[in-house]
Design an enzyme around this catalytic site. Structure first.
Site, PDB file in Angstrom:
ATOM      1  N   CYS A   1       0.847  -1.196   0.000  1.00 27.96           N
ATOM      2  CA  CYS A   1       0.000   0.000   0.000  1.00 27.96           C
ATOM      3  C   CYS A   1       0.882   1.246   0.000  1.00 27.96           C
ATOM      4  O   CYS A   1       1.585   1.496  -0.953  1.00 27.96           O
ATOM      5  CB  CYS A   1      -0.976  -0.052   1.181  1.00 27.96           C
ATOM      6  SG  CYS A   1      -2.412   0.987   0.945  1.00 27.96           S
TER       7      CYS A   1
ATOM      8  N   HIS B   1      -3.387  -5.980   1.109  1.00 26.42           N
ATOM      9  CA  HIS B   1      -2.732  -6.121   2.416  1.00 26.42           C
ATOM     10  C   HIS B   1      -2.641  -7.569   2.879  1.00 26.42           C
ATOM     11  O   HIS B   1      -3.593  -8.071   3.468  1.00 26.42           O
ATOM     12  CB  HIS B   1      -3.516  -5.335   3.467  1.00 26.42           C
ATOM     13  CG  HIS B   1      -3.430  -3.855   3.312  1.00 26.42           C
ATOM     14  ND1 HIS B   1      -2.431  -3.118   3.904  1.00 26.42           N
ATOM     15  CD2 HIS B   1      -4.191  -2.977   2.627  1.00 26.42           C
ATOM     16  CE1 HIS B   1      -2.595  -1.837   3.599  1.00 26.42           C
ATOM     17  NE2 HIS B   1      -3.649  -1.711   2.817  1.00 26.42           N
TER      18      HIS B   1
ATOM     19  N   GLU C   1      -1.002  -8.624   5.399  1.00 30.65           N
ATOM     20  CA  GLU C   1      -0.968  -8.681   6.876  1.00 30.65           C
ATOM     21  C   GLU C   1      -2.366  -8.583   7.494  1.00 30.65           C
ATOM     22  O   GLU C   1      -2.526  -8.767   8.683  1.00 30.65           O
ATOM     23  CB  GLU C   1      -0.034  -7.597   7.428  1.00 30.65           C
ATOM     24  CG  GLU C   1      -0.560  -6.179   7.435  1.00 30.65           C
ATOM     25  CD  GLU C   1      -0.567  -5.489   6.068  1.00 30.65           C
ATOM     26  OE1 GLU C   1      -0.056  -6.078   5.096  1.00 30.65           O
ATOM     27  OE2 GLU C   1      -1.104  -4.370   5.974  1.00 30.65           O
TER      28      GLU C   1
END
Lengths: 722, 228
Positions: free
Chosen positions: B87, B202, B204
């Site tokens: 990002c 993302h 994570e």
């Protein structure tokens, strides 16, 4: 109390005329927004206690012990007036302000929810405000890195003149790291850090305590501008200062600015202060001392620390590129002494500043109930086809999907989001291994018809939705948005609503740990009085012990049974359907604690015995709306049983209280029925889940999920993008 | 065991969940704040997490590239250390010149937060082992639309620098699956050598049992594999 009599009171108490600075300080501190002078007298009605309450109403956030050495912090506040003037910045700084309230107790902010209200989307001004408020929330919340996980949006003519922006923030902290807002150690230093001080937001609170006038443009200078980058740095720095044990007391600078933060910290600690205004970094030329004292510039925090720790505090703040000023010190004097280049510009007794005003007299008069009440019987007819009414309801702006809104909010940042917006209450994972269910709700239309029951049901709406997930509600926060308290009918509505919420807090043993009051939400447009619907927004937090005990909010598989738990209801009074049909009848509106309790206790056992595949309370828009949401999210169809009851529109759209839709296995039917019997709860089988992606109402009437999806998903997007 | 540095600029806001996700997969991770650039030399790999570095007030990543720690990140890339930018981290890597092209505003001109699918391409990078899989991950960005000139894009294709494209859950890369107007649905790219990757989705945020998927684990596992 009139302004001139307040002046007399001030002069008599001080034995002299107040200085310019003192007058400005007293004006903000005695404003409705800071002093709660029309509302505080009723707060004793709330239940504020439970074994879990670590800190109740009175500081930045209420704190609840959630076990394993952790507390959560809850805060809810409005930014209505600024958002009506400058919607982007008003909403953005609303988010920033509530985050700092949470931070001020030493909690790391972990979730945001917003309840926002506007005039109908057919009005260009409403669309503009809506768009800008959503972008303001998104720009600030996304940038600062706190997920926006839930909330609500509502449109009504009554909000044309005053939009509402209520923001809730939740935080978490290890219990031994909690910080209080009590300056109780004379000799400690006041350290102000974060953004510089400007003229933005001067008199923000006094302007929030007035009717919005036609000349709204002139007030734009009272709206603060936010800087989420500084806010994120504040979060990082405060967490570091906290962990290093360097903070003795802390408060954020919100409404009333430095004056409010310093005087409240000292009042709680039984101390006073001597501060030097010339040490503050200002961002505008020639700022007067009084301006510095009441400026509401954003992203500023105030701590007290021991003199020997100042060096370490400075090092940490420097490393985060944050400006700081050592303002002066805590004194034992119980006086607020402010100096500017060594000359005293204010010297006031702290208690006088905080509570020296005389409580204003307020009158309570219920509005004439005959007024505006239409007869249901003349207006309401059974429709030929249910599907037409379903389309009418599901595609109305208050029921339709708010995906357009929440897709602009980062709801997965921080990586703890379990249940995302648009499904049910938000659920987030906590550091202590438990899960937190959060809702933010209000039923203003119902409240406008019956403020007591409407407010009680607003609270119940959140409680039901949190309980349906398997959570135990642990705390309430409220944001009471009402009209002008100087008008007896508005004030009566306000007090009735407080009583309703208070009753719920006692009946269900859920403490109220914080909140905010926003009065004067009235506007006079072209000489005509326009006030908002009475809007008691209630935040509910509940704890779920494990991931396995979270009950799904959407249908899970075909060939399960679906039933309605709770008292049968066919009444449309106070429902969204009635609002759309302009039927304002309150005959059947009530708050039913016994029925609520019965349903809750049924669900408790059913959840414990793992009988529920999914469960969702019958919410706004009635059974059809709740069922549609449960079907669409899982792409599972439903076949409705053959019964004359199910052909009545009232059955489908009633928002009668204490009811839930439950899904369970056929094998558990006996257990469910026996449980219902033992709890004296009515349970009515509605039908079964099916593989076909349709809602089958009867042999002649069925609606595909595709069609339902079209009705439900497109209206807001169309209003905003086409 | 070698440690992964999680870079935190002022305004970065995904650092904690990034650190946690690396630890979930058995790695050691530490947050490196912008004011400690010297720590970059002590770690074996870098994860540049998302957020709004320096507020993104000028342009995402534009200020981050002028910092001392930015110079250290470039050095680490030149040394061949595995680097993953997600990002805002991706945006910073393009600004630093470590990845080609640019990330411009979403075509909707709105922030977009939702779950999407990506198709992992054959590439010259450490995500090569995932080629041919479809992963479902969240995106959350305002400027995630990948842009590149035609010639440069051709060169990137020849060097197998395209790592991931937005797709349907089936893996089909279609215009409908493109959430932000990215050129040819590009969601992730690598540098020529393949040790630096930028991704808009993302990983994570798709790790824990309570997340909608755990597909992020595969990306992070491949990233960890790349550390020698």
């Amino acid at each position: 109390m009139s302004i001139s009599s307040e002046q007399t009171l001030i002069e008599n108490t001080l034995g002299r005329k107040p200085t310019t600075s003192e007058a400005a300080m007293l004006e903000v501190m005695w404003s409705e927004h800071v002093s709660y002078k029309s509302s505080k007298r009723w707060f004793h009605l709330f239940n504020t206690e439970s074994p879990d309450v670590y800190l109740g109403i009175g500081e930045g956030a209420g704190l609840i012990d959630i076990g394993n050495g952790y507390v959560i912090g809850l805060a809810l506040e409005s930014h209505n007036h600024p958002s009506a003037i400058d919607p982007f910045n008003g909403a953005a700084t609303g988010v920033g302000g509530i985050i700092r309230d949470i931070l001020s107790q030493g909690c790391r902010p972990i979730a945001l929810l917003d309840a926002i209200r506007f005039g109908p989307l057919t009005h260009p001004r409403s669309r503009f405000l809506f768009e800008q408020v959503v972008q303001g929330i998104a720009s600030y919340g996304n940038s600062v890195g706190v997920p926006t996980v839930g909330g609500e949006v509502e449109y009504d003519e009554a909000y044309l003149g005053n939009c509402l922006v209520n923001v809730m923030c939740v935080g978490i902290a290890p219990k031994d790291k909690i910080v209080r807002s009590i300056a109780n150690r004379p000799g400690d230093l006041f350290v102000l850090f974060g953004a510089s001080t400007g003229r933005d937001g001067i008199h923000g609170v006094t302007f929030a305590s007035d009717d919005l006038a036609e000349s709204m443009q002139e007030d734009r200078g009272s709206v603060q501008i936010g800087d989420p980058l500084i806010e994120k740095k504040l979060i990082d720095a405060v967490m570091e200062l906290r962990d290093a044990g360097l903070i003795n007391a802390m408060q954020d600078l919100g409404g009333g600015g430095l004056t409010c933060a310093v005087s409240e910290m000292c009042e709680r600690g039984g101390t006073g202060c001597e501060i030097h205004l010339d040490r503050i970094a200002v961002r505008e030329k020639d700022m007067e001392p009084w301006e510095i004292l009441i400026s509401e510039s954003q992203e500023r925090m105030l701590i007290t620390c021991s003199p020997q720790n100042l060096k370490k505090v400075k090092e940490i703040l420097d490393s985060h590129d944050l400006t700081l000023a050592v303002l002066g010190s805590v004194t034992p004097s119980k006086r607020f002494v402010a100096k500017y280049h060594d000359s005293v510009v204010a010297d006031l007794p702290i208690d006088f500043l905080i509570e020296g005003f005389e409580e204003p007299e307020r009158q309570l008069i219920p509005p004439n109930s005959k007024q505006n009440v239409t007869s249901r019987k003349n207006l309401f007819q059974e429709p030929d086809k249910l599907a037409d009414e379903f389309q009418f309801l599901l595609s109305s702006s208050n029921i339709a999907s708010k995906r357009w809104v929440y897709q602009q909010y980062d709801h997965t940042v921080q990586g703890n989001t379990v249940l995302e917006p648009g499904i049910g209450p938000a659920i987030i994972a906590l550091e202590n291994g438990a899960y937190l269910a959060l809702s933010l709700d209000s039923l203003p239309f119902l409240t406008s018809l019956d403020p007591y029951s409407g407010a009680a049901n607003s609270a119940m709406k959140g409680i039901r939705s949190v309980i349906a997930t398997g959570a135990k509600p642990v705390a309430l926060v409220d944001n009471l948005n009402f009209g002008n308290p100087e008008k007896p009918d508005s004030y009566w509505e306000f007090v009735e609503a407080i009583k309703g919420i208070a009753q719920v807090s006692h009946d269900f043993h859920i403490p109220v740990v914080g909140g905010n009051v926003s009065l004067y939400n009235e506007a006079t447009i072209n000489g005509k009085r326009s006030k908002i619907l009475p809007t008691p927004v209630i935040g509910v937090a509940g704890i779920i012990s494990s991931l396995e005990s979270i009950v799904p909010q959407v249908l899970t598989a075909p060939d399960h049974l679906i039933a309605i738990v709770g008292p049968p209801s066919f009444s449309i009074d106070g429902s969204e359907y009635a609002r759309l049909k302009d039927i304002r009848v309150k005959e059947d509106i009530s708050y039913e604690p016994r029925e609520e309790q019965k349903s809750i206790s049924f669900l408790g056992v059913a959840q414990k015995q793992e009988l529920l595949k999914s469960c969702k309370p019958v919410g706004r828009g009635g059974i059809i709306t709740t069922l549609t949401k449960m079907m669409l999210q899982s792409n599972t169809g439903v076949k409705i049983d053959d019964s004359p009851v199910f052909s009545k529109i009232g059955f489908w759209v009633s928002e009668g209280s204490a009811r839930y839709i439950v899904e369970f296995s056929r094998n558990d039917l006996n257990k469910i029925q026996e449980l219902a019997k033992s709890k004296s709860v009515t349970i009515k089988i509605l039908g079964k889940t099916i593989n076909t992606p349709s809602l089958i109402l009867s042999e002649d009437e069925q609606i595909s999920l595709q069609t339902l999806m079209g009705w439900f998903e497109t209206p807001i997007v169309q209003a905003m993008e086409v | 065991m070698s440690t992964i540095g999680v870079i935190r600029f002022p305004g970065t806001n995904n650092e904690l969940e990034t650190k946690r996700s690396l630890e979930r997969l058995g790695a050691q991770a530490k947050i490196i704040p912008h004011f400690k650039p010297e720590l970059v030399r002590e770690v074996a790999a870098l994860y540049l997490p998302g957020g709004f570095s320096y507020g993104d007030y000028l342009r995402p990543g534009a200020v981050a590239k002028t910092t001392e720690i930015g110079i250290e990140i470039v050095r680490a890339a030149d040394e061949g250390k595995p680097i993953l930018g997600v990002c805002n981290g991706f945006q910073v890597l393009t600004e630093l010149g470590l990845l080609p092209g640019a990330l411009v505003k979403n075509t909707s001109t709105r922030f977009i937060a939702k779950w999407i699918s990506i198709w992992i391409e054959r590439s010259n990078s450490y995500l090569e082992d995932l080629a041919g899989t479809t992963l479902s991950l969240p995106i959350a960005h305002y400027s995630g639309s990948y842009y590149q000139t035609k010639d440069a894009l051709e060169q990137m294709k020849q060097k197998q620098q395209i790592v991931a494209r937005y797709s349907l859950t089936s893996g089909d890369v279609t215009p409908h699956a493109n959430p932000n107007g990215s050129l040819e649905n590009i969601a992730g790219i690598a540098n020529k050598v393949g040790n630096v990757i930028g991704l808009m989705p993302h990983p994570e945020r798709a790790i824990e049992p309570f997340h909608r998927t755990q597909h992020g684990k595969q990306i992070i596992a491949s990233f960890l594999e790349a550390i020698k």
